[in-house]
Motif scaffolding. Structure first.
Motif, PDB file in Angstrom:
ATOM      1  N   PHE A 195       0.860  -1.195   0.000  1.00 30.13           N
ATOM      2  CA  PHE A 195       0.000   0.000   0.000  1.00 30.13           C
ATOM      3  C   PHE A 195       0.884   1.229   0.000  1.00 30.13           C
ATOM      4  N   LEU A 196       0.677   2.105  -0.996  1.00 31.19           N
ATOM      5  CA  LEU A 196       1.420   3.357  -1.086  1.00 31.19           C
ATOM      6  C   LEU A 196       0.415   4.498  -0.951  1.00 31.19           C
ATOM      7  N   GLY A 197       0.398   5.128   0.233  1.00 32.46           N
ATOM      8  CA  GLY A 197      -0.651   6.092   0.554  1.00 32.46           C
ATOM      9  C   GLY A 197      -0.233   7.533   0.424  1.00 32.46           C
ATOM     10  N   GLY A 198      -1.196   8.408   0.781  1.00 31.80           N
ATOM     11  CA  GLY A 198      -0.963   9.849   0.789  1.00 31.80           C
ATOM     12  C   GLY A 198      -0.647  10.318   2.191  1.00 31.80           C
ATOM     13  N   HIS A 199      -1.185  11.497   2.553  1.00 33.33           N
ATOM     14  CA  HIS A 199      -0.940  12.056   3.887  1.00 33.33           C
ATOM     15  C   HIS A 199      -1.256  11.013   4.955  1.00 33.33           C
ATOM     16  N   LEU A 200      -0.285  10.716   5.793  1.00 28.09           N
ATOM     17  CA  LEU A 200      -0.440   9.652   6.765  1.00 28.09           C
ATOM     18  C   LEU A 200      -1.603   9.919   7.718  1.00 28.09           C
ATOM     19  N   GLY A 201      -1.782  11.184   8.112  1.00 32.39           N
ATOM     20  CA  GLY A 201      -2.830  11.507   9.066  1.00 32.39           C
ATOM     21  C   GLY A 201      -4.170  11.840   8.457  1.00 32.39           C
ATOM     22  N   ALA A 202      -4.273  11.864   7.125  1.00 39.38           N
ATOM     23  CA  ALA A 202      -5.534  12.219   6.480  1.00 39.38           C
ATOM     24  C   ALA A 202      -6.574  11.129   6.701  1.00 39.38           C
ATOM     25  N   ALA A 203      -7.788  11.543   7.063  1.00 34.08           N
ATOM     26  CA  ALA A 203      -8.851  10.567   7.341  1.00 34.08           C
ATOM     27  C   ALA A 203      -9.130   9.687   6.132  1.00 34.08           C
ATOM     28  N   CYS A 204      -9.135  10.276   4.928  1.00 33.50           N
ATOM     29  CA  CYS A 204      -9.413   9.491   3.728  1.00 33.50           C
ATOM     30  C   CYS A 204      -8.321   8.451   3.490  1.00 33.50           C
ATOM     31  N   ASN A 205      -7.070   8.831   3.738  1.00 35.87           N
ATOM     32  CA  ASN A 205      -5.962   7.889   3.562  1.00 35.87           C
ATOM     33  C   ASN A 205      -6.045   6.761   4.578  1.00 35.87           C
ATOM     34  N   GLN A 206      -6.369   7.099   5.821  1.00 41.87           N
ATOM     35  CA  GLN A 206      -6.496   6.081   6.857  1.00 41.87           C
ATOM     36  C   GLN A 206      -7.613   5.094   6.512  1.00 41.87           C
ATOM     37  N   ALA A 207      -8.715   5.624   5.968  1.00 41.48           N
ATOM     38  CA  ALA A 207      -9.836   4.749   5.619  1.00 41.48           C
ATOM     39  C   ALA A 207      -9.471   3.819   4.463  1.00 41.48           C
ATOM     40  N   ARG A 208      -8.767   4.333   3.449  1.00 46.04           N
ATOM     41  CA  ARG A 208      -8.361   3.493   2.325  1.00 46.04           C
ATOM     42  C   ARG A 208      -7.402   2.403   2.792  1.00 46.04           C
ATOM     43  N   MET A 209      -6.461   2.784   3.658  1.00 44.95           N
ATOM     44  CA  MET A 209      -5.522   1.798   4.186  1.00 44.95           C
ATOM     45  C   MET A 209      -6.257   0.800   5.079  1.00 44.95           C
ATOM     46  N   GLY A 210      -7.252   1.272   5.823  1.00 45.95           N
ATOM     47  CA  GLY A 210      -8.017   0.369   6.664  1.00 45.95           C
ATOM     48  C   GLY A 210      -8.761  -0.679   5.861  1.00 45.95           C
ATOM     49  N   GLY A 211      -9.369  -0.267   4.749  1.00 44.44           N
ATOM     50  CA  GLY A 211     -10.039  -1.220   3.877  1.00 44.44           C
ATOM     51  C   GLY A 211      -9.071  -2.214   3.273  1.00 44.44           C
ATOM     52  N   PHE A 212      -7.899  -1.724   2.874  1.00 39.51           N
ATOM     53  CA  PHE A 212      -6.837  -2.575   2.320  1.00 39.51           C
ATOM     54  C   PHE A 212      -6.421  -3.641   3.332  1.00 39.51           C
ATOM     55  N   ARG A 213      -6.153  -3.204   4.562  1.00 37.69           N
ATOM     56  CA  ARG A 213      -5.718  -4.148   5.596  1.00 37.69           C
ATOM     57  C   ARG A 213      -6.813  -5.155   5.928  1.00 37.69           C
ATOM     58  N   ALA A 214      -8.062  -4.667   5.955  1.00 36.78           N
ATOM     59  CA  ALA A 214      -9.172  -5.562   6.299  1.00 36.78           C
ATOM     60  C   ALA A 214      -9.305  -6.696   5.289  1.00 36.78           C
ATOM     61  N   ALA A 215      -9.141  -6.381   4.008  1.00 37.14           N
ATOM     62  CA  ALA A 215      -9.256  -7.405   2.976  1.00 37.14           C
ATOM     63  C   ALA A 215      -8.158  -8.449   3.115  1.00 37.14           C
ATOM     64  N   LEU A 216      -6.924  -7.981   3.359  1.00 33.93           N
ATOM     65  CA  LEU A 216      -5.815  -8.918   3.468  1.00 33.93           C
ATOM     66  C   LEU A 216      -5.907  -9.755   4.740  1.00 33.93           C
ATOM     67  N   GLU A 217      -6.330  -9.147   5.849  1.00 35.03           N
ATOM     68  CA  GLU A 217      -6.480  -9.900   7.092  1.00 35.03           C
ATOM     69  C   GLU A 217      -7.552 -10.977   6.947  1.00 35.03           C
ATOM     70  N   ARG A 218      -8.637 -10.613   6.264  1.00 37.50           N
ATOM     71  CA  ARG A 218      -9.714 -11.589   6.054  1.00 37.50           C
ATOM     72  C   ARG A 218      -9.227 -12.781   5.226  1.00 37.50           C
ATOM     73  N   ALA A 219      -8.278 -12.516   4.317  1.00 38.78           N
ATOM     74  CA  ALA A 219      -7.734 -13.587   3.473  1.00 38.78           C
ATOM     75  C   ALA A 219      -6.563 -14.309   4.135  1.00 38.78           C
ATOM     76  N   GLY A 220      -6.194 -13.865   5.336  1.00 37.94           N
ATOM     77  CA  GLY A 220      -5.086 -14.505   6.035  1.00 37.94           C
ATOM     78  C   GLY A 220      -3.733 -14.136   5.475  1.00 37.94           C
ATOM     79  N   VAL A 221      -3.639 -12.987   4.814  1.00 40.51           N
ATOM     80  CA  VAL A 221      -2.385 -12.539   4.205  1.00 40.51           C
ATOM     81  C   VAL A 221      -1.714 -11.520   5.120  1.00 40.51           C
ATOM     82  N   THR A 222      -0.466 -11.771   5.474  1.00 43.55           N
ATOM     83  CA  THR A 222       0.298 -10.856   6.321  1.00 43.55           C
ATOM     84  C   THR A 222       0.907  -9.748   5.471  1.00 43.55           C
TER      85      THR A 222
END
Length: 352
Positions: A195-222
């Motif tokens: 994941f290559l994001g934008g402003h680390l503290g931006a709410a939109c960036n955090q949400a996009r990264m959160g969705g990314f992490r959720a998908a990978l965690e659900r698939a059991g991918v570290t």
């Protein structure tokens, strides 16, 4: 003598108008100055009394009443493909209403206002601005209060902070967008996804990264720590961040970029290393700006409805100007994954 009496009749004061209307002098002053924070029925009652006595505002008040209402659209930093989509949406929505749109920008990191917040807000109001649409902006409590005192309404597009009841804002379903991008790469067979994001503290960036992490965690991918990087949503960040990711001892086979500009920068970093997209590296972006359609290959991306967000911001601002209530202080429009040609199955996982 009658003529002399007429000439010496004392001029009706705003205090007398306030008494007759059953309101405060401050409320009458707001009507005189064209402020919008007065209930429509109260404004009509006061204005009727002012018209009956033939009251005509002078000086700055007269100028404010004669200026056609306008909306200011404010950006920070250089204008890019993302900005152009929002400008298009704002202009398209404002044109049928006859509302002027003023586009302004300030350099990245520059103070949001010059002088005191009250001077800044009054300058906006005196120039005819009745609403400010700020893009990815943060307003201090002092600035919010100054805008309110000046009768200038605020709507924020893509807020950098989490939505709160004091600020009216328009955004998109960033978490769902990040989830769908990562899930698409997983469905293609990728397991080394960065994941290559934008402003680390931006709410939109955090949400996009959160969705990314959720998908990978659900698939059991570290996700290794080095597979998560942040920048500023710009092309240069994609080139630099993409290079860092691709130069890792075990590089990713796919990268989800938090903006189209970052994604195109990643594709350039891959090209400079002799890697092909999507044969050697899959890339997914976010926004669906013109860059996504013009890149080579055309970019698979999450469509953020930027023009629609601009239109919603204008319609919300106009409702606030007219003294109408709004259903919610924050509106989120749906994102959608747009499949093009920049993502494919990894080379070590052939189809079939």
């Amino acid at each position: 003598m009658a003529g002399s009496s007429a000439r010496t009749r004392p001029r009706t004061t705003l205090a007398e108008v306030a008494s007759s209307a059953g309101v405060s002098v401050a409320t009458v002053s707001k009507v005189v100055n064209g402020r919008t924070d007065v209930a429509p029925e109260t404004r009509e009652r006061v204005q009727d009394l002012l018209d009956r006595i033939g009251y005509r505002p002078r000086g700055a008040a007269a100028r404010r009443r004669d200026v056609r209402p306008a909306i200011e659209l404010a950006f920070e930093g250089d204008l890019h493909a993302y900005s152009a989509e929002i400008v298009q949406g704002v202009v398209d929505a404002a044109a049928p209403t006859g509302t002027h749109v003023i586009v302004t920008r300030r350099p990245t990191g520059a103070p949001p206002v010059e002088g005191s917040p009250d001077d800044w807000a009054r300058d906006l109001a005196d120039s005819g601005v009745r609403a400010l649409i700020a893009v990815t902006s943060i307003m201090s409590d002092e600035q919010l209060a100054a805008l309110s005192r000046a009768g200038v309404h605020l709507v924020v597009i893509d807020p950098l902070e989490l939505p709160n009841a004091d600020v009216t804002s328009v955004g998109s379903t960033n978490f769902v967008g990040g989830l769908s991008a990562a899930q698409h790469l997983l469905d293609l067979g990728h397991r080394r996804i960065a994941f290559l994001g934008g402003h680390l503290g931006a709410a939109c960036n955090q949400a996009r990264m959160g969705g990314f992490r959720a998908a990978l965690e659900r698939a059991g991918v570290t996700v290794p720590a080095e597979y998560i990087r942040s920048g500023h949503f710009m092309y240069a960040d994609g080139v630099e961040g993409g290079a860092a990711l691709l130069d890792l001892p075990v590089p990713p086979t796919a990268i989800f970029a938090a903006s189209d500009e970052i994604a195109v920068g990643v594709m350039e970093a891959a090209r400079a290393r002799g890697l092909r997209v999507p044969e050697d590296l899959s890339v997914v972006g976010f926004d669906d700006t013109q860059l996504a359609r013009m890149s080579s290959p055309p970019l698979t991306t999450v469509r953020q409805p930027l023009t629609e967000m601009g239109g919603v911001a204008v319609r919300t601002a106009l409702r606030l100007i007219d003294g109408e209530s709004i259903d919610s202080h924050h509106v989120e429009l749906a994102t959608e994954l747009v499949l093009r040609e920049s993502a494919a199955r990894p080379a070590d996982r052939p189809s079939g």
